[in-house]
Write a protein that holds these residues in place. Structure first.
Motif, mmCIF file in Angstrom:
data_model
loop_
_atom_site.group_PDB
_atom_site.id
_atom_site.type_symbol
_atom_site.label_atom_id
_atom_site.label_comp_id
_atom_site.label_asym_id
_atom_site.label_seq_id
_atom_site.Cartn_x
_atom_site.Cartn_y
_atom_site.Cartn_z
ATOM 1 N N HIS A 2 0.834 -1.208 0.000
ATOM 2 C CA HIS A 2 0.000 0.000 0.000
ATOM 3 C C HIS A 2 0.870 1.260 0.000
ATOM 4 C CE1 HIS A 2 -4.045 -1.472 0.055
ATOM 5 N NE2 HIS A 2 -3.845 -2.243 1.115
ATOM 6 N N ASP A 3 1.982 1.216 0.710
ATOM 7 C CA ASP A 3 2.908 2.365 0.704
ATOM 8 C C ASP A 3 3.483 2.591 -0.693
ATOM 9 O OD1 ASP A 3 2.477 2.762 3.386
ATOM 10 O OD2 ASP A 3 4.255 1.654 4.032
ATOM 11 N N ILE A 4 3.800 1.494 -1.384
ATOM 12 C CA ILE A 4 4.313 1.612 -2.750
ATOM 13 C C ILE A 4 3.256 2.230 -3.661
ATOM 14 C CG2 ILE A 4 5.030 0.270 -4.779
ATOM 15 C CD1 ILE A 4 6.401 -1.673 -2.865
ATOM 16 N N MET A 5 2.016 1.812 -3.501
ATOM 17 C CA MET A 5 0.930 2.371 -4.316
ATOM 18 C C MET A 5 0.723 3.844 -4.017
ATOM 19 S SD MET A 5 -1.692 -0.878 -3.979
ATOM 20 C CE MET A 5 -2.994 -0.198 -4.992
ATOM 21 N N GLY A 6 0.901 4.218 -2.754
ATOM 22 C CA GLY A 6 0.791 5.633 -2.391
ATOM 23 C C GLY A 6 1.884 6.465 -3.028
ATOM 24 N N GLN A 7 3.093 5.899 -3.118
ATOM 25 C CA GLN A 7 4.198 6.616 -3.742
ATOM 26 C C GLN A 7 3.988 6.749 -5.248
ATOM 27 O OE1 GLN A 7 6.197 7.719 -1.352
ATOM 28 N NE2 GLN A 7 7.124 9.077 -2.850
#
Length: 412
Positions: free
Chosen positions: A232-237
């Motif tokens: 999810h953090d990667i998708m946010g980035q």
């Protein structure tokens, strides 16, 4: 004639079916735009099909309980007794578009061992695991391999071959799948009927355990563990990279976001290296594209390349959704594992002890204790302090002995 030959040929060209080869299935895995198999193992795509594997949920219709999974240095397996039929969920979760259907065929390797033929259909629009059945029509028990160790890695063994075809021609709709886990992701109607039967007096505990497993699967909810939170953090980035085009220096801001994205993708490489292979390839594609952009590029020039950038980001975003789906499927298998009885292959004496002695050790020890009291009770000095202590502590001593023997015999 009502229809000319030309008109009939035109109808054939407009509507026909095409078998999906292994190469087509691999391409769908990379594009994630049609047939979704989670998790996907490239070595299982062969010829004109894909080999589906069994999970550890293996139910015997004859025993009405889950079968124990046996382990040895070669992998894991189960024994199917004569004239018994087992049901198992596929290890893979499928999402099939509306223009694809299919059928499942037995593998020659399994039929050659003596297993009966397996054949069922795959409906268009199916989402979930596949409930597979296999029977043993012979007069001897047959070993069914579940996993096999190859170079130290435990790999799933194929149970059936899935053949798929898609209808082409005419008005083709967008069949891109929404990557999410449906609940319950299996044939809930059949599984629920198995646990609706009345309980038995014999081996009721194991049947009740199976009921608890199926009821738990019907209402199972996945959780956001460390791996899913990282994705999810990667998708946010990735969202930050998309929104950077509205900044005063769009390329410069996008490159900053890519640096943070690299840290997320490469973090915990040893722990998640196998899962993130395709994700890293997607990142390399995006990173190479960003490195070739000049930070002084004007906004009008950036708009010309925006479609390529968006496509690269979209591919990586799609891969993240797929990895989350795979992790949620893995959580289902971990839940099944909690209710699965597992044994490690031992010599004949150890097997006899584990099967016929170990489960009844408390009864045997208590019987011996009562027998000794009956035989030696008259000569036992009950007024002695140590005798009273020994009698008082006998339940604890028995419990410790049972625990030690259990650990010794079930040690891997």
């Amino acid at each position: 004639m009502g229809k000319t030959v030309e008109n009939m040929c035109g109808m054939v060209d407009q509507e026909h079916t095409v078998i999906l080869t292994a190469q087509n299935i691999k391409e769908h895995r990379k594009s994630l735009d049609s047939v979704i198999i989670a998790p996907f193992h490239e070595e299982n795509a062969k010829g004109i099909g894909y080999n589906l594997s069994p999970s550890k949920l293996v139910y015997s219709l004859k025993k009405r309980t889950l079968l124990a999974i046996c382990h040895n240095d070669e992998g894991s397996y189960i024994w199917i007794k004569p004239h018994d039929t087992i049901l198992t969920l596929s290890h893979e979760y499928l999402q099939i578009p509306d223009n694809v259907s299919g059928i499942f065929h037995s593998r020659v390797r399994n039929v050659a061992q003596g297993f009966g033929n397996t054949s069922t259909t795959l409906d268009p629009g199916w989402k979930g695991m596949i409930l597979l059945c296999i029977n043993n029509p012979t007069n001897k028990k047959i070993k069914l391999q579940i996993t096999r160790k190859i170079d130290g890695t435990e790999c799933q063994c194929g149970l059936v071959t899935m053949i798929m075809w898609e209808t082409v021609g005419g008005n083709q709709q967008n069949n891109e799948q929404i990557l999410q886990l449906d609940n319950p992701p299996m044939r809930a109607d059949i599984l629920s009927s198995l646990v609706s039967r009345p309980r038995r007096l014999w081996k009721n505990r194991r049947y009740a355990q199976f009921q608890e497993l199926i009821n738990g699967l019907m209402v199972f909810r996945t959780e956001n563990n460390d791996y899913i939170r990282r994705i999810h953090d990667i998708m946010g980035q990735l969202t930050c990279i998309e929104s950077s085009r509205y900044a005063e220096q769009p390329v410069k801001e996008a490159k900053k976001a890519v640096i943070y994205l690299r840290e997320l993708v490469t973090s915990n490489e040893n722990e998640w290296a196998v899962k993130d292979v395709e994700l890293k390839d997607r990142f390399k594609e995006l990173n190479n594209y960003m490195e070739n952009l000049n930070e002084d590029i004007c906004r009008s020039e950036l708009n010309d390349t925006e479609s390529k950038l968006n496509k690269s980001i979209s591919h990586m975003h799609r891969e993240c959704e797929y990895l989350i789906l795979c992790e949620k499927v893995n959580q289902i298998h971990e839940f099944i594992h909690l209710y699965t009885e597992e044994w490690w292959e031992r010599n004949t004496l150890s097997n006899v002890l584990c099967k016929y002695v170990l489960p009844y050790i408390p009864v045997i020890l208590c019987s011996l204790l009562l027998l000794s009291i009956l035989v030696f009770g008259n000569t036992l000095n009950t007024e002695s302090f140590f005798s009273n202590i020994l009698i008082s502590l006998s339940p604890i001593i028995l419990s410790v002995i049972v625990t030690l023997i259990s650990k010794l015999l079930t040690r891997k």
